[in-house]
Design a protein around this motif. Structure first.
Motif, PDB file in Angstrom:
ATOM      1  N   ILE A  13       1.421   5.970  10.845  1.00 31.38           N
ATOM      2  CA  ILE A  13       1.896   5.538  12.167  1.00 31.38           C
ATOM      3  C   ILE A  13       3.242   4.839  12.017  1.00 31.38           C
ATOM      4  CG2 ILE A  13       1.285   4.196  14.214  1.00 31.38           C
ATOM      5  CD1 ILE A  13      -1.681   4.422  13.114  1.00 31.38           C
ATOM      6  N   GLY A  14       4.272   5.445  12.600  1.00 29.36           N
ATOM      7  CA  GLY A  14       5.652   4.974  12.445  1.00 29.36           C
ATOM      8  C   GLY A  14       6.338   5.871  11.432  1.00 29.36           C
ATOM      9  N   GLY A  16       9.510   6.078  10.305  1.00 26.88           N
ATOM     10  CA  GLY A  16      10.845   5.593   9.976  1.00 26.88           C
ATOM     11  C   GLY A  16      11.111   5.664   8.489  1.00 26.88           C
ATOM     12  N   TYR A  17      11.962   4.779   8.004  1.00 25.70           N
ATOM     13  CA  TYR A  17      12.392   4.782   6.605  1.00 25.70           C
ATOM     14  C   TYR A  17      11.205   4.665   5.643  1.00 25.70           C
ATOM     15  CZ  TYR A  17      17.241   4.407   8.062  1.00 25.70           C
ATOM     16  OH  TYR A  17      18.460   4.670   8.608  1.00 25.70           O
ATOM     17  N   ILE A  18      10.128   4.010   6.070  1.00 25.52           N
ATOM     18  CA  ILE A  18       8.962   3.843   5.194  1.00 25.52           C
ATOM     19  C   ILE A  18       7.892   4.879   5.506  1.00 25.52           C
ATOM     20  CG2 ILE A  18       7.065   2.256   4.620  1.00 25.52           C
ATOM     21  CD1 ILE A  18       9.883   1.565   3.456  1.00 25.52           C
ATOM     22  N   VAL A  36       2.650   9.925  13.198  1.00 23.98           N
ATOM     23  CA  VAL A  36       2.602   9.462  14.597  1.00 23.98           C
ATOM     24  C   VAL A  36       3.816   8.588  14.872  1.00 23.98           C
ATOM     25  CG1 VAL A  36       1.220   8.190  16.293  1.00 23.98           C
ATOM     26  CG2 VAL A  36       0.078   9.392  14.414  1.00 23.98           C
ATOM     27  N   ASP A  37       4.458   8.823  15.996  1.00 21.70           N
ATOM     28  CA  ASP A  37       5.560   7.943  16.378  1.00 21.70           C
ATOM     29  C   ASP A  37       5.660   7.920  17.898  1.00 21.70           C
ATOM     30  OD1 ASP A  37       8.113   6.854  14.472  1.00 21.70           O
ATOM     31  OD2 ASP A  37       8.415   6.808  16.635  1.00 21.70           O
ATOM     32  N   ASN A  39       8.497   7.653  19.372  1.00 26.52           N
ATOM     33  CA  ASN A  39       9.790   8.244  19.713  1.00 26.52           C
ATOM     34  C   ASN A  39       9.658   9.771  19.740  1.00 26.52           C
ATOM     35  OD1 ASN A  39      12.374   9.295  19.672  1.00 26.52           O
ATOM     36  ND2 ASN A  39      13.201   7.644  18.417  1.00 26.52           N
ATOM     37  N   ALA A  86       3.177   1.722   9.564  1.00 26.76           N
ATOM     38  CA  ALA A  86       4.521   1.385   9.043  1.00 26.76           C
ATOM     39  C   ALA A  86       5.493   1.265  10.215  1.00 26.76           C
ATOM     40  CB  ALA A  86       4.977   2.441   8.044  1.00 26.76           C
ATOM     41  N   PRO A  88       7.965  -1.229  12.866  1.00 24.25           N
ATOM     42  CA  PRO A  88       8.894  -2.341  12.615  1.00 24.25           C
ATOM     43  C   PRO A  88       8.250  -3.708  12.827  1.00 24.25           C
ATOM     44  CG  PRO A  88       9.836  -0.723  14.148  1.00 24.25           C
ATOM     45  CD  PRO A  88       8.393  -0.378  13.986  1.00 24.25           C
ATOM     46  N   HIS A 101       4.864  -4.605  17.728  1.00 24.34           N
ATOM     47  CA  HIS A 101       4.634  -3.184  17.411  1.00 24.34           C
ATOM     48  C   HIS A 101       3.302  -3.008  16.667  1.00 24.34           C
ATOM     49  CE1 HIS A 101       8.708  -2.217  18.639  1.00 24.34           C
ATOM     50  NE2 HIS A 101       9.143  -3.221  17.901  1.00 24.34           N
ATOM     51  N   THR A 124       5.855  -5.179   6.643  1.00 19.75           N
ATOM     52  CA  THR A 124       6.000  -6.529   6.101  1.00 19.75           C
ATOM     53  C   THR A 124       5.570  -7.520   7.185  1.00 19.75           C
ATOM     54  OG1 THR A 124       7.893  -5.708   4.881  1.00 19.75           O
ATOM     55  CG2 THR A 124       7.645  -8.102   5.036  1.00 19.75           C
ATOM     56  N   VAL A 165      10.256  -0.198  -1.767  1.00 20.37           N
ATOM     57  CA  VAL A 165      11.251   0.839  -2.046  1.00 20.37           C
ATOM     58  C   VAL A 165      12.661   0.443  -1.635  1.00 20.37           C
ATOM     59  CG1 VAL A 165       9.749   2.844  -2.017  1.00 20.37           C
ATOM     60  CG2 VAL A 165      10.587   1.889   0.147  1.00 20.37           C
ATOM     61  N   PRO A 167      16.103   1.825  -0.077  1.00 14.93           N
ATOM     62  CA  PRO A 167      16.713   2.964   0.622  1.00 14.93           C
ATOM     63  C   PRO A 167      17.793   3.593  -0.262  1.00 14.93           C
ATOM     64  CG  PRO A 167      16.441   1.137   2.116  1.00 14.93           C
ATOM     65  CD  PRO A 167      16.086   0.619   0.745  1.00 14.93           C
ATOM     66  N   CYS A 270      15.094  -6.216   5.981  1.00 17.27           N
ATOM     67  CA  CYS A 270      14.123  -6.839   5.080  1.00 17.27           C
ATOM     68  C   CYS A 270      14.612  -8.214   4.638  1.00 17.27           C
ATOM     69  CB  CYS A 270      13.890  -5.953   3.866  1.00 17.27           C
ATOM     70  SG  CYS A 270      12.932  -4.480   4.243  1.00 17.27           S
TER      71      CYS A 270
HETATM   72  N1  LIG Z   1      13.161   0.314   5.249  1.00 13.83           N
HETATM   73  C1  LIG Z   1      12.895  -0.369   4.142  1.00 13.83           C
HETATM   74  O1  LIG Z   1      13.638  -0.294   3.158  1.00 13.83           O
HETATM   75  C2  LIG Z   1      11.670  -1.250   4.042  1.00 13.83           C
HETATM   76  C3  LIG Z   1      11.304  -1.730   2.776  1.00 13.83           C
HETATM   77  C4  LIG Z   1      10.165  -2.509   2.667  1.00 13.83           C
HETATM   78  C5  LIG Z   1       9.427  -2.808   3.800  1.00 13.83           C
HETATM   79  N2  LIG Z   1       9.806  -2.338   5.032  1.00 13.83           N
HETATM   80  C6  LIG Z   1       8.967  -2.674   6.180  1.00 13.83           C
HETATM   81  O2  LIG Z   1       8.314  -1.496   6.643  1.00 13.83           O
HETATM   82  C7  LIG Z   1       8.114  -1.560   8.057  1.00 13.83           C
HETATM   83  C8  LIG Z   1       8.722  -0.326   8.701  1.00 13.83           C
HETATM   84  O3  LIG Z   1      10.116  -0.362   8.452  1.00 13.83           O
HETATM   85  P1  LIG Z   1      11.037   0.922   8.627  1.00 13.83           P
HETATM   86  O4  LIG Z   1      12.299   0.613   7.927  1.00 13.83           O
HETATM   87  O5  LIG Z   1      10.303   2.160   8.266  1.00 13.83           O
HETATM   88  O6  LIG Z   1      11.238   0.891  10.215  1.00 13.83           O
HETATM   89  P2  LIG Z   1      11.926   2.026  11.120  1.00 13.83           P
HETATM   90  O7  LIG Z   1      12.498   1.332  12.289  1.00 13.83           O
HETATM   91  O8  LIG Z   1      12.795   2.895  10.262  1.00 13.83           O
HETATM   92  O9  LIG Z   1      10.699   2.937  11.571  1.00 13.83           O
HETATM   93  C9  LIG Z   1       9.659   2.486  12.339  1.00 13.83           C
HETATM   94  C10 LIG Z   1       9.156   3.635  13.208  1.00 13.83           C
HETATM   95  O10 LIG Z   1       8.018   3.147  13.917  1.00 13.83           O
HETATM   96  C11 LIG Z   1       8.055   3.706  15.214  1.00 13.83           C
HETATM   97  N3  LIG Z   1       7.200   2.904  16.093  1.00 13.83           N
HETATM   98  C12 LIG Z   1       7.459   1.715  16.686  1.00 13.83           C
HETATM   99  N4  LIG Z   1       6.400   1.304  17.391  1.00 13.83           N
HETATM  100  C13 LIG Z   1       5.430   2.242  17.232  1.00 13.83           C
HETATM  101  C14 LIG Z   1       4.115   2.386  17.716  1.00 13.83           C
HETATM  102  N5  LIG Z   1       3.567   1.463  18.498  1.00 13.83           N
HETATM  103  N6  LIG Z   1       3.419   3.484  17.359  1.00 13.83           N
HETATM  104  C15 LIG Z   1       3.972   4.441  16.573  1.00 13.83           C
HETATM  105  N7  LIG Z   1       5.226   4.361  16.087  1.00 13.83           N
HETATM  106  C16 LIG Z   1       5.948   3.265  16.405  1.00 13.83           C
HETATM  107  C17 LIG Z   1       9.520   3.708  15.572  1.00 13.83           C
HETATM  108  O11 LIG Z   1       9.803   4.619  16.621  1.00 13.83           O
HETATM  109  C18 LIG Z   1      10.161   4.107  14.233  1.00 13.83           C
HETATM  110  O12 LIG Z   1      10.326   5.519  14.127  1.00 13.83           O
HETATM  111  C19 LIG Z   1       8.750  -2.883   8.502  1.00 13.83           C
HETATM  112  O13 LIG Z   1       7.777  -3.878   8.536  1.00 13.83           O
HETATM  113  C20 LIG Z   1       9.750  -3.168   7.396  1.00 13.83           C
HETATM  114  O14 LIG Z   1      10.023  -4.546   7.277  1.00 13.83           O
HETATM  115  C21 LIG Z   1      10.911  -1.553   5.173  1.00 13.83           C
END
Ligand SMILES: NC(=O)c1ccc[n+]([C@@H]2O[C@H](COP(=O)([O-])OP(=O)(O)OC[C@H]3O[C@@H](n4cnc5c(N)ncnc54)[C@H](O)[C@@H]3O)[C@@H](O)[C@H]2O)c1
Length: 419
Positions: A13-14, A16-18, A36-37, A39, A86, A88, A101, A124, A165, A167, A270
């Protein structure tokens, strides 16, 4: 197959980058994954095998997983055997954790839970969030047992598995990194670890959920505090007219000293965000962590004042600002100090022409649109026209810029790559 998750369905779920790389590594190992997202653009693109953001090797792995039929997408949370959350976890303008979220996911997830399901929170989170997530799900599903209300095996297993991880290296580190998995009970941790063992080749350390949450915050706060030390040194050196890079190099010859490199500030979602979760959890005690955040947040203002000071020497100054992302060689601009610097320059000095260049981006981010004194141009064009060149991100393309182009210009190299 020995691993039960080769036959189970995992909803990530989510995307994004993770979440997306996690979904892809699971799918490429034969697991049936539903991404699942909320968006719709992300959901459609991923379903077609297209990546919504740039990350090395992600495109090939995603299109492979889509072609194998192992990954599908949805805007609704489906019934699944395991859920990885995963989404935000940003901060509010008052620097408090915004967990909306995560709890929006909990609300949509609760009706889909079936006995035996595993829920892993990867986002996180402040200490105690996984327990709160469990209580929230339990309140919505009184027909099921949850780990915080039974002593023996519950119907639903809940754990926290933070992500480490980097990026730019996500696809490698997702597999190679060591991980911490904190369960609400030891059985929850072990069940979640079975899922991660499908793709994780690093060591998996098992713990409790709150300790796992705390470990992640401790890691990022450690980085922030150490960067703040380097940034504070750089501001002291600027005041004293000393070369901070030379000072750090000399100091690091000490066998037990390893000062980090200063920069224009700290960005990303982060390191610039997570230490506030600790400040929120223990405001009286987190003195150093709060101060480090304030030092790093002050650094972009310092860069702005240095550029403005140099600009006074020119009648109609032209400033080239190189780099907008929050770190080198990625297109992620979240919390980027470079954007903060460029916006402040454009706002504070409307008569100054600002030429912005970032080879990782195709256009100005929305935060910089609408400034009439700001243009997005190619790097060589920006540098050739500039009186002042401010290097804000150490992208590889800037490292190889011919030094001849910088001759006769005021150079403010916030990353120390052109020394
Ligand atoms: N990006 C990194 O390098 C990194 C590293 C370690 C930890 N994290 C943590 O991982 C988590 C996710 O970060 P990210 O970088 O992947 O965020 P992101 O913004 O890249 O992706 C999050 C995704 O979640 C979706 N989303 C939001 N609300 C939602 C919901 N209710 N249901 C389904 N999807 C939903 C968004 O549309 C988005 O596509 C955060 O807590 C972040 O702190 C990120």
């Amino acid at each position: 197959m020995d691993n039960p998750f080769y036959s189970g369905t995992v909803a990530v779920i989510g995307l994004g980058y993770i979440g997306l790389p996690t979904a892809v590594v699971l799918a490429s190992r034969g697991v049936s994954v539903i991404g699942v997202d909320v968006n719709p653009v992300t959901v459609e693109r991923v379903a077609r095998g297209e990546i919504p953001f740039f990350e090395p090797d992600l495109a090939t792995s995603l299109s492979g997983a889509v072609a194998l039929g192992n990954i599908s997408t949805s805007m609704e949370i489906p019934v699944a055997d395991a859920y990885i959350i995963a989404v935000p976890t940003p901060i509010t303008p008052n620097e408090e954790a915004d967990m909306s979220h995560v709890f929006a996911v909990a609300e949509a997830l609760a009706p889909q839970l079936r006995p035996g399901a595993i829920v892993v929170l990867e986002s996180t989170s402040p200490p105690g969030t996984t327990e709160e997530l469990s209580r929230t799900l339990a309140a919505a599903r009184p027909d099921l047992t949850f780990p915080n209300d039974v002593n023996d095996s519950p119907d639903i297993f809940i754990a926290h598995c933070p992500e480490r991880v980097l990026p730019g290296r996500l696809m490698v580190e997702m597999v190679e990194n060591n991980r911490v998995i904190g369960g609400l009970t030891p059985e929850c941790a072990e069940r979640a670890a079975e899922l991660y063992r499908v793709f994780c080749r690093g060591e998996i350390q098992l713990s409790d959920a709150t300790s796992a949450e705390m470990a992640k915050l401790a890691e990022n706060s450690y980085r922030d505090v150490n960067i703040a030390y380097a940034n504070e040194l750089s501001m002291i050196c600027d005041k004293l007219g000393l070369d901070v890079w030379e000072i750090v190099k000399m100091a690091n010859h000490h066998p037990r000293v390893n000062i980090l490199q200063p920069g224009p500030g700290v960005g990303g979602h982060c390191i610039a965000v997570d230490p506030w979760f600790l400040v929120g959890a223990a405001p009286e005690e987190a003195v150093l962590i709060r101060t480090a955040r304030m030092v790093n947040d002050a650094k972009p203002h310092h860069v702005v004042s240095q550029v403005l000071k140099s600009a006074r020497r020119f009648r109609d100054p032209v400033v080239a600002c190189l780099g907008l992302s929050y770190k080198a060689n990625v297109d992620d601009t979240r919390e980027s100090p470079a954007i903060e610097i460029v916006a402040a320059l454009a706002q504070q000095e409307p008569s100054m022409t600002i030429l912005v260049s970032d080879p990782m981006l195709s256009k100005l981010p929305s935060a910089l649109q609408g400034f009439s004194n700001l243009q997005f141009v190619k790097t060589h064009e920006a540098v050739a026209a500039a009186d002042i060149v401010a290097l804000l991100v150490d992208h590889n393309q800037f490292r190889t810029l011919p030094r001849k182009l910088l001759e006769g210009k005021v150079v403010m190299d916030t990353r120390g790559i052109w020394r």
